[in-house]
Scaffold this motif. Structure first.
Motif, PDB file in Angstrom:
ATOM      1  N   ALA A 195       0.838  -1.207   0.000  1.00  0.00           N
ATOM      2  CA  ALA A 195       0.000   0.000   0.000  1.00  0.00           C
ATOM      3  C   ALA A 195       0.869   1.251   0.000  1.00  0.00           C
ATOM      4  O   ALA A 195       0.584   2.228  -0.717  1.00  0.00           O
ATOM      5  CB  ALA A 195      -0.930  -0.009   1.214  1.00  0.00           C
ATOM      6  N   VAL A 196       1.953   1.231   0.782  1.00  0.00           N
ATOM      7  CA  VAL A 196       2.883   2.366   0.808  1.00  0.00           C
ATOM      8  C   VAL A 196       3.577   2.499  -0.552  1.00  0.00           C
ATOM      9  O   VAL A 196       3.712   3.605  -1.093  1.00  0.00           O
ATOM     10  CB  VAL A 196       3.939   2.188   1.927  1.00  0.00           C
ATOM     11  CG1 VAL A 196       5.049   3.232   1.791  1.00  0.00           C
ATOM     12  CG2 VAL A 196       3.275   2.274   3.298  1.00  0.00           C
ATOM     13  N   HIS A 197       3.990   1.359  -1.123  1.00  0.00           N
ATOM     14  CA  HIS A 197       4.671   1.372  -2.415  1.00  0.00           C
ATOM     15  C   HIS A 197       3.798   1.996  -3.502  1.00  0.00           C
ATOM     16  O   HIS A 197       4.282   2.791  -4.323  1.00  0.00           O
ATOM     17  CB  HIS A 197       5.051  -0.054  -2.812  1.00  0.00           C
ATOM     18  CG  HIS A 197       5.618  -0.172  -4.195  1.00  0.00           C
ATOM     19  ND1 HIS A 197       6.889   0.264  -4.533  1.00  0.00           N
ATOM     20  CD2 HIS A 197       5.065  -0.667  -5.345  1.00  0.00           C
ATOM     21  CE1 HIS A 197       7.103   0.053  -5.816  1.00  0.00           C
ATOM     22  NE2 HIS A 197       6.022  -0.519  -6.339  1.00  0.00           N
ATOM     23  N   PHE A 198       2.507   1.631  -3.528  1.00  0.00           N
ATOM     24  CA  PHE A 198       1.599   2.142  -4.559  1.00  0.00           C
ATOM     25  C   PHE A 198       0.907   3.435  -4.147  1.00  0.00           C
ATOM     26  O   PHE A 198       0.121   4.001  -4.931  1.00  0.00           O
ATOM     27  CB  PHE A 198       0.550   1.083  -4.902  1.00  0.00           C
ATOM     28  CG  PHE A 198       1.087  -0.082  -5.700  1.00  0.00           C
ATOM     29  CD1 PHE A 198       1.453   0.083  -7.024  1.00  0.00           C
ATOM     30  CD2 PHE A 198       1.225  -1.335  -5.125  1.00  0.00           C
ATOM     31  CE1 PHE A 198       1.946  -0.983  -7.772  1.00  0.00           C
ATOM     32  CE2 PHE A 198       1.715  -2.410  -5.859  1.00  0.00           C
ATOM     33  CZ  PHE A 198       2.084  -2.231  -7.181  1.00  0.00           C
ATOM     34  N   ASN A 199       1.166   3.881  -2.906  1.00  0.00           N
ATOM     35  CA  ASN A 199       0.579   5.122  -2.398  1.00  0.00           C
ATOM     36  C   ASN A 199      -0.944   5.086  -2.430  1.00  0.00           C
ATOM     37  O   ASN A 199      -1.607   5.995  -2.917  1.00  0.00           O
ATOM     38  CB  ASN A 199       1.090   6.341  -3.192  1.00  0.00           C
ATOM     39  CG  ASN A 199       0.758   7.657  -2.500  1.00  0.00           C
ATOM     40  OD1 ASN A 199       0.642   7.711  -1.272  1.00  0.00           O
ATOM     41  ND2 ASN A 199       0.588   8.713  -3.286  1.00  0.00           N
ATOM     42  N   VAL A 200      -1.502   3.975  -1.918  1.00  0.00           N
ATOM     43  CA  VAL A 200      -2.959   3.810  -1.851  1.00  0.00           C
ATOM     44  C   VAL A 200      -3.336   3.317  -0.459  1.00  0.00           C
ATOM     45  O   VAL A 200      -2.478   2.936   0.343  1.00  0.00           O
ATOM     46  CB  VAL A 200      -3.468   2.793  -2.908  1.00  0.00           C
ATOM     47  CG1 VAL A 200      -3.194   3.288  -4.310  1.00  0.00           C
ATOM     48  CG2 VAL A 200      -2.835   1.413  -2.690  1.00  0.00           C
ATOM     49  N   SER A 201      -4.625   3.307  -0.179  1.00  0.00           N
ATOM     50  CA  SER A 201      -5.094   2.778   1.099  1.00  0.00           C
ATOM     51  C   SER A 201      -4.964   1.258   1.104  1.00  0.00           C
ATOM     52  O   SER A 201      -4.909   0.623   0.049  1.00  0.00           O
ATOM     53  CB  SER A 201      -6.554   3.170   1.336  1.00  0.00           C
ATOM     54  OG  SER A 201      -7.398   2.481   0.425  1.00  0.00           O
ATOM     55  N   ARG A 202      -4.946   0.677   2.294  1.00  0.00           N
ATOM     56  CA  ARG A 202      -4.861  -0.784   2.377  1.00  0.00           C
ATOM     57  C   ARG A 202      -6.130  -1.425   1.811  1.00  0.00           C
ATOM     58  O   ARG A 202      -6.086  -2.532   1.288  1.00  0.00           O
ATOM     59  CB  ARG A 202      -4.643  -1.210   3.831  1.00  0.00           C
ATOM     60  CG  ARG A 202      -3.243  -0.865   4.334  1.00  0.00           C
ATOM     61  CD  ARG A 202      -2.973  -1.378   5.719  1.00  0.00           C
ATOM     62  NE  ARG A 202      -2.919  -2.830   5.771  1.00  0.00           N
ATOM     63  CZ  ARG A 202      -2.592  -3.517   6.858  1.00  0.00           C
ATOM     64  NH1 ARG A 202      -2.285  -2.868   7.984  1.00  0.00           N
ATOM     65  NH2 ARG A 202      -2.567  -4.840   6.848  1.00  0.00           N
ATOM     66  N   MET A 203      -7.268  -0.732   1.898  1.00  0.00           N
ATOM     67  CA  MET A 203      -8.514  -1.267   1.346  1.00  0.00           C
ATOM     68  C   MET A 203      -8.394  -1.402  -0.176  1.00  0.00           C
ATOM     69  O   MET A 203      -8.789  -2.428  -0.755  1.00  0.00           O
ATOM     70  CB  MET A 203      -9.694  -0.373   1.703  1.00  0.00           C
ATOM     71  CG  MET A 203     -11.032  -0.882   1.174  1.00  0.00           C
ATOM     72  SD  MET A 203     -12.415   0.170   1.664  1.00  0.00           S
ATOM     73  CE  MET A 203     -12.408  -0.078   3.441  1.00  0.00           C
TER      74      MET A 203
END
Length: 235
Positions: free
Chosen positions: A37-45
């Motif tokens: 999620a951090v790598h893609f800069n998105v929420s875990r959902m």
């Protein structure tokens, strides 16, 4: 990321590409959801949606308490014939019904393009349904259909019985299907849909159905409640 696809499908395509290029081999454990999620800069959902879609396609395997792994290839068994859920239920004197969870037009992701022989410029109808027999939930189904085949028909016609509509109104003849079956455990969402316990046994079917002329018209990922459905195989 810049694409008309939803973010989770863009992540799906990127992870699938990385696996195909050998970044992770069969049996390898992927980084944690938090790391991805951090790598893609998105929420875990959002990240979890991408992971679950890959798991539904048999590309990844989620192990409770352990992590997410590149799935090993399963033994495949050929089944004879192409039969819709509605036809199966009617043949057993049971009443079929469906509840549509989602229904929308979208651009195909990389898996849908490959399975349905489409380009990224084409459109698909993606439909999620819970299928019932005599009011009892039997399976959860995600169906992807080339939009040009169904654009003239109503949501009600398509979601009630796609095969019957294509044959009777579209004038198409249904041909063969390629099917793979594997076992898995019910996720929290699937357990709610099928009214079973999380972790109960699930039979997962992935099927590509073809018209008589050889064109693929449907790519389906279905999860069956293991205690309510069985497959009969002919050799």
């Amino acid at each position: 990321m810049s694409s008309s696809l939803p973010i989770y499908l863009q992540i799906h395509d990127k992870l699938k590409e990385d696996i195909e290029k050998g970044r992770w081999a069969i049996g390898d454990r992927l980084p944690s959801e938090r790391e991805l999620a951090v790598h893609f800069n998105v929420s875990r959902m959002t990240l979890r949606q991408a992971i679950q879609t890959l798991a539904d396609e048999g590309i990844l395997e989620r192990k409770i308490g352990s992590g997410t792994y590149v799935a090993r290839k399963k033994v495949q068994e050929k089944m004879i014939g192409t039969t819709s859920f509605t036809q199966i239920m009617v043949s057993q004197n049971r009443t079929p019904s469906s509840k549509t969870v989602s229904y929308f037009i979208a651009k195909p992701n990389s898996s849908e393009q490959a399975k349905l022989q489409l380009s990224e410029e084409d459109s698909i109808l993606r439909m999620e349904r819970i299928r019932y027999a005599d009011g009892i939930p039997i399976c959860f189904e995600v169906a992807s259909i080339p939009y040009f085949l169904v654009e003239k028909y109503s949501k009600s016609e398509i979601s009630t019985s796609l095969y019957q509509m294509l044959e009777e109104k579209g004038g198409y003849k249904i041909g063969h299907a390629n099917q793979t079956i594997s076992a898995m455990l019910a996720s929290e969402q699937i357990s709610e849909y099928l009214e079973i316990k999380r972790g109960d046994a699930i039979l997962r079917l992935r099927q590509i159905s073809y018209l008589e002329d050889g064109r693929p018209f449907e790519y389906v990922r279905t999860q069956y409640a293991g205690n309510r459905f069985e497959f009969y195989l002919e050799k």
